[in-house]
Write a protein that holds these residues in place. Structure first.
Motif, mmCIF file in Angstrom:
data_model
loop_
_atom_site.group_PDB
_atom_site.id
_atom_site.type_symbol
_atom_site.label_atom_id
_atom_site.label_comp_id
_atom_site.label_asym_id
_atom_site.label_seq_id
_atom_site.Cartn_x
_atom_site.Cartn_y
_atom_site.Cartn_z
ATOM 1 N N SER A 94 0.717 6.131 9.211
ATOM 2 C CA SER A 94 1.229 5.251 8.152
ATOM 3 C C SER A 94 1.813 6.090 7.023
ATOM 4 N N TYR A 96 1.749 5.337 3.826
ATOM 5 C CA TYR A 96 0.949 5.196 2.619
ATOM 6 C C TYR A 96 -0.382 4.534 2.986
ATOM 7 N N GLY A 162 -0.253 -2.267 3.182
ATOM 8 C CA GLY A 162 -1.093 -1.596 2.207
ATOM 9 C C GLY A 162 -2.407 -2.315 1.944
ATOM 10 N N PHE A 228 3.014 -1.850 -1.412
ATOM 11 C CA PHE A 228 3.378 -0.510 -1.859
ATOM 12 C C PHE A 228 4.090 -0.552 -3.209
ATOM 13 N N ALA A 232 3.044 1.728 -6.321
ATOM 14 C CA ALA A 232 3.986 2.673 -6.915
ATOM 15 C C ALA A 232 4.167 2.422 -8.411
#
Length: 262
Positions: A94, A96, A162, A228, A232
């Motif tokens: 993956s 993340y 995620g 994500f 971020a």
């Protein structure tokens, strides 16, 4: 069965990777940059499009690759073929923290609609295409854009998302409202639309944005707890500004900064 029948094993909890077992002659496709490791005897090849075999000829391959550009992906994908005499293994990770979800398309109606960056790998023969939302509102305010990916075929595909993933099976007419960024994937029967948050104060000060996704059954949906984009934004907000300490840091260092910074 049009797709290659591959076996797999998942490793890890929050930082997962998937190990795919290939019999002689079997092939798996993956996004460029998704490879973690592979054994000797596996041939890696870069191809246009998704390698599903649809649309023969140069123009068909260019059209397949062009559809991937629309979703924000690379023009190319990578195939991994076992050219040895025994079983070989190749692993994909993956990009993340989160989970890898195996999808058997033969048990899901032959089609899955997912976020445009969710696809990780699949058995050769699975077509990775573009799914245009029927409703304009879903396109402009969906949070993940007007375009989503569609995976079609009857083999195994792997998508990633995620945080923690939960699958919800919706009965006919049952409605589920989720944050637009938390939607990972859904089966073809689910009706997907975007609704505006009711109430001016809720919309402006609720901290959840102006829109949410409305999913109406029947069908199955997969929801992620940590998109994500959300991760971020938090990392960026906590990052040091202009080379100094982040605004969330405290202690002695923070006290000294009060006197040393101009």
């Amino acid at each position: 069965m049009n797709n290659h029948e591959i076996d797999y094993k998942l490793y890890g909890d929050d930082m997962q990777f998937v190990e795919v077992e290939l019999d002689p002659g079997e092939t798996v496709i993956a996004e460029a940059g998704g490879l973690m490791m592979m054994e000797d005897g596996i041939r890696m090849e870069t191809i246009f499009g998704d390698g599903s075999g649809g649309g023969g000829g140069l123009m068909g391959k260019l059209f397949s690759a062009g559809k991937r550009v629309i979703t924000g992906e690379s023009l190319f994908m990578t195939t991994f073929t076992n050219e040895g005499s025994g079983k070989k293994h190749v692993s994909f990770a993956s990009p993340y923290p989160g989970k890898i979800i195996p999808m058997d398309l033969s048990e899901l109606g032959g089609k899955i609609i997912c976020q445009k960056d969710a696809f990780l790998a699949a058995a050769k023969g699975v077509a990775v295409g573009v799914e245009f939302q029927r409703k304009i509102g879903a396109g402009f305010f969906g949070g993940e854009g007007f375009i989503m990916q569609k995976l079609e075929g009857d083999g195994l595909a792997f998508i990633h998302a995620g945080g923690t993933i939960i699958k919800k099976d919706l009965a006919p007419g049952e409605v589920l409202r989720v944050d637009t960024g938390c939607l990972v994937a859904m089966t073809r029967e689910v009706d997907y639309n975007i609704e505006m948050v009711k109430g001016v104060k809720t919309a402006l000060f609720g901290g959840e944005g102006l829109f949410f996704a409305t999913l109406r059954g029947p069908g199955s949906v997969w929801i992620q707890s940590l998109p994500f984009s959300r991760l971020a934004s938090r990392v960026f907000a906590a990052a040091p500004q202009s080379g100094g300490a982040s605004k969330g840091e405290g202690g002695i260092g923070g006290i000294f900064n009060m006197f040393t910074n101009d």
